[in-house]
Design a protein around this motif. Structure first.
Motif, mmCIF file in Angstrom:
data_model
loop_
_atom_site.group_PDB
_atom_site.id
_atom_site.type_symbol
_atom_site.label_atom_id
_atom_site.label_comp_id
_atom_site.label_asym_id
_atom_site.label_seq_id
_atom_site.Cartn_x
_atom_site.Cartn_y
_atom_site.Cartn_z
ATOM 1 N N SER A 38 0.828 -1.201 0.000
ATOM 2 C CA SER A 38 0.000 0.000 0.000
ATOM 3 C C SER A 38 0.868 1.259 0.000
ATOM 4 O O SER A 38 0.601 2.225 -0.730
ATOM 5 C CB SER A 38 -0.922 0.000 1.221
ATOM 6 O OG SER A 38 -1.710 1.176 1.260
ATOM 7 N N ALA A 39 1.941 1.236 0.796
ATOM 8 C CA ALA A 39 2.858 2.379 0.833
ATOM 9 C C ALA A 39 3.566 2.539 -0.511
ATOM 10 O O ALA A 39 3.841 3.664 -0.959
ATOM 11 C CB ALA A 39 3.875 2.190 1.951
ATOM 12 N N ALA A 40 3.869 1.425 -1.168
ATOM 13 C CA ALA A 40 4.523 1.487 -2.469
ATOM 14 C C ALA A 40 3.623 2.153 -3.507
ATOM 15 O O ALA A 40 4.084 2.947 -4.332
ATOM 16 C CB ALA A 40 4.906 0.077 -2.923
ATOM 17 N N PRO A 94 14.276 5.352 -3.348
ATOM 18 C CA PRO A 94 13.802 4.265 -2.480
ATOM 19 C C PRO A 94 12.631 4.687 -1.595
ATOM 20 O O PRO A 94 12.597 5.800 -1.061
ATOM 21 C CB PRO A 94 15.036 3.930 -1.636
ATOM 22 C CG PRO A 94 16.198 4.365 -2.461
ATOM 23 C CD PRO A 94 15.725 5.591 -3.190
ATOM 24 N N LEU A 95 11.669 3.779 -1.439
ATOM 25 C CA LEU A 95 10.545 3.965 -0.527
ATOM 26 C C LEU A 95 11.038 3.754 0.897
ATOM 27 O O LEU A 95 11.695 2.754 1.193
ATOM 28 C CB LEU A 95 9.439 2.955 -0.864
ATOM 29 C CG LEU A 95 8.367 2.715 0.198
ATOM 30 C CD1 LEU A 95 7.503 3.958 0.385
ATOM 31 C CD2 LEU A 95 7.510 1.502 -0.172
ATOM 32 N N ILE A 102 13.108 0.423 0.303
ATOM 33 C CA ILE A 102 12.633 -0.521 -0.715
ATOM 34 C C ILE A 102 12.691 0.140 -2.084
ATOM 35 O O ILE A 102 12.147 1.237 -2.279
ATOM 36 C CB ILE A 102 11.187 -0.973 -0.415
ATOM 37 C CG1 ILE A 102 11.106 -1.601 0.979
ATOM 38 C CG2 ILE A 102 10.706 -1.949 -1.482
ATOM 39 C CD1 ILE A 102 9.682 -1.921 1.419
ATOM 40 N N LEU A 103 13.349 -0.537 -3.036
ATOM 41 C CA LEU A 103 13.371 -0.083 -4.419
ATOM 42 C C LEU A 103 12.198 -0.702 -5.172
ATOM 43 O O LEU A 103 11.976 -1.917 -5.097
ATOM 44 C CB LEU A 103 14.675 -0.489 -5.100
ATOM 45 C CG LEU A 103 15.959 0.150 -4.561
ATOM 46 C CD1 LEU A 103 17.179 -0.505 -5.202
ATOM 47 C CD2 LEU A 103 15.966 1.642 -4.828
ATOM 48 N N LEU A 104 11.465 0.109 -5.894
ATOM 49 C CA LEU A 104 10.358 -0.383 -6.709
ATOM 50 C C LEU A 104 10.831 -0.556 -8.151
ATOM 51 O O LEU A 104 11.575 0.267 -8.669
ATOM 52 C CB LEU A 104 9.190 0.604 -6.685
ATOM 53 C CG LEU A 104 8.678 1.070 -5.319
ATOM 54 C CD1 LEU A 104 7.460 1.966 -5.505
ATOM 55 C CD2 LEU A 104 8.358 -0.103 -4.418
ATOM 56 N N MET A 158 17.594 -6.258 -0.630
ATOM 57 C CA MET A 158 16.993 -4.954 -0.854
ATOM 58 C C MET A 158 17.705 -3.872 -0.048
ATOM 59 O O MET A 158 17.894 -2.742 -0.531
ATOM 60 C CB MET A 158 15.507 -4.992 -0.498
ATOM 61 C CG MET A 158 14.753 -3.715 -0.865
ATOM 62 S SD MET A 158 14.753 -3.364 -2.648
ATOM 63 C CE MET A 158 13.522 -4.556 -3.221
ATOM 64 N N GLN A 159 18.120 -4.205 1.173
ATOM 65 C CA GLN A 159 18.835 -3.231 1.993
ATOM 66 C C GLN A 159 20.147 -2.823 1.312
ATOM 67 O O GLN A 159 20.486 -1.637 1.233
ATOM 68 C CB GLN A 159 19.127 -3.812 3.375
ATOM 69 C CG GLN A 159 19.903 -2.872 4.293
ATOM 70 C CD GLN A 159 20.199 -3.502 5.647
ATOM 71 O OE1 GLN A 159 19.792 -4.630 5.921
ATOM 72 N NE2 GLN A 159 20.893 -2.783 6.497
#
Length: 449
Positions: A38-40, A94-95, A102-104, A158-159
């Protein structure tokens, strides 16, 4: 941000649709939970509004959205370029989700301009935008953690990946330049390789390999690759004597990374306008990623070569790819796997294996490089087998100094493949500019050496 009011007045704009999708939505939800997804989506909405002020969201889905936007009626390239810029802007920011970054992976399909209110035009535009969206070859779509161990590894990768992208965006990464030189005279340099580094708190130089491998496992290497190629182009533009190579992922060699024909638009535009840059640019991929190359990769390589660029293949002889697969890629340069040279001096059979590998390489490419030649004995073996160029760590080690500027007279004329006859562009590659279409799209089938 492009100011449309300065480019063209409102009555000279066309409406078009953008269909936007988070390619790694399922992976994010599996690794971080539904709140992260949802945040993405909120992150994508915010990025869309920031990049395209005229955009209006008309449809929202669990992993994407559809929006209308306006484009100046200056040519069909504008929506494609805007879709590409949008995807890159969102994906490389990044989010922030709690302590995680987090990379989308974002893809977008665009429609042709259409008239608002005209019967059937919106539905037709929507179908075209979604068809181009489905043409995306985003590598991140194939990455899905399916058990707790995979999910933990996804979060760890991801980190690391987000850290590298953030370092790059903050200007904390830089290139060290490694020369490719002659074993007979180290002052004679073929070109320089760009090696990515970052600085520690005390000014130490660190290799970015660990972080880059995490990007590759996530299917996100193309995000950094495209940023780095842009930086190499800037170096080429700044000095006409520079001839440079950069190793990138095979994943990145596609115009369809974030929607059909919606990737590498800046690179192609610059190379079309500056053919001198293309003639001095070499993109390098590893043999280990050359297996079963997709047709969109051959399309990319055909256009890139037609504009004057060249391809190098490293790790040759590691047996990751067949000779047929290597031949289909038609590399201009082959870099021999260093393991063969390390053992060549130990026995007659090992020396013969290196000789056979060097001979095979010469039959497949114009330029052959021996990787890892560090001792005088190894240099002698390289010269004995007629291999003209060496890449090594101990002599002429990589430096942040631009070595080509210090030794301009010593650099020989670059080696080139003979020009290839152009082939028709595949019907699906509709977003490539008219000049590129005219030049060529060399696909692998039927053009093996």
């Amino acid at each position: 941000m492009i100011d449309l009011d300065r480019i063209t007045p409102p009555d000279r704009r066309g409406n078009y649709l953008l269909a936007v999708r988070i390619d790694n939505a399922r992976a994010i939800e599996a690794a971080y939970g539904s709140a992260a997804l949802s945040a993405a989506l909120d992150h994508v909405r915010a990025g869309l509004r920031a990049q395209i002020e005229t955009a209006e969201i008309v449809e929202t889905r669990a992993a994407g959205l559809t929006a209308t936007a306006h484009a100046p009626l200056l040519g069909p390239e504008f929506p494609r370029q805007q879709a590409d810029a949008l995807c890159m802007a969102i994906s490389t920011a990044p989010l922030r989700f709690g302590r995680a970054r987090i990379l989308l992976s974002v893809s977008a399909g665009y429609s042709d301009p259409f008239e608002v209110g005209a019967e059937g035009h919106y539905a037709q535009a929507r179908r075209l935008a979604h068809r181009r969206l489905e043409g995306s070859r985003a590598p991140a779509r194939a990455v899905l953690p399916c058990n707790p161990g995979d999910e933990a590894r996804y979060r760890e990768d991801m980190q690391l990946a987000a850290q590298l992208i953030e370092r790059h965006r903050a200007g904390e990464t830089f290139f060290a330049w490694r020369p490719i030189f002659s074993p007979d005279d180290p002052g004679v340099v073929l070109r320089h390789e760009a090696l990515l580094r970052y600085a520690g708190e005390r000014g130490e130089q660190f290799d970015c390999g660990r972080y880059y491998r995490a990007l590759t496992r996530l299917g996100l290497a193309h995000l950094l690759d495209r940023l780095l190629v842009t930086r190499v182009l800037d170096e080429l533009a700044a000095d006409a004597d520079a001839e440079l190579s950069l190793e990138i992922s095979m994943q990145s060699l596609s115009f369809d990374l974030n929607g059909q024909d919606s990737a590498w638009t800046e690179l192609m535009g610059r190379l079309e306008h500056r053919p001198d840059l293309a003639a001095r640019l070499v993109l390098e991929v590893h043999e280990g990623t050359a297996r079963a190359a997709r047709e969109d990769i051959f399309t990319f390589l055909g256009v890139f070569r037609a504009l004057g660029g060249r391809l190098a293949l490293s790790g040759f002889g590691s047996c990751s790819a067949s000779i047929r697969e290597v031949a289909r890629l038609r590399p201009d340069t082959l870099k021999l796997d260093s393991a063969f040279l390390r053992t060549a001096a130990s026995s007659g059979p090992n020396r013969a294996r290196f000789a056979d590998l060097a001979g095979l390489a010469r039959s497949l490419a114009t330029t052959v490089i021996a990787d890892g030649a560090e001792t005088p004995d190894q240099w002698a073996i390289v010269a004995e087998q007629g291999v003209r160029w060496i890449a090594a760590a101990r002599r002429n080690r990589a430096s942040t100094r631009r070595g080509w500027a210090a030794a301009r007279p010593a650099s020989p004329a670059p080696e080139r493949l003979a020009p290839l006859n152009p082939l028709p562009l595949p019907a699906h590659a509709t977003g490539i500019s008219a000049l590129t279409v005219l030049l060529t799209s060399q696909k692998g089938t039927g053009h093996e050496r």
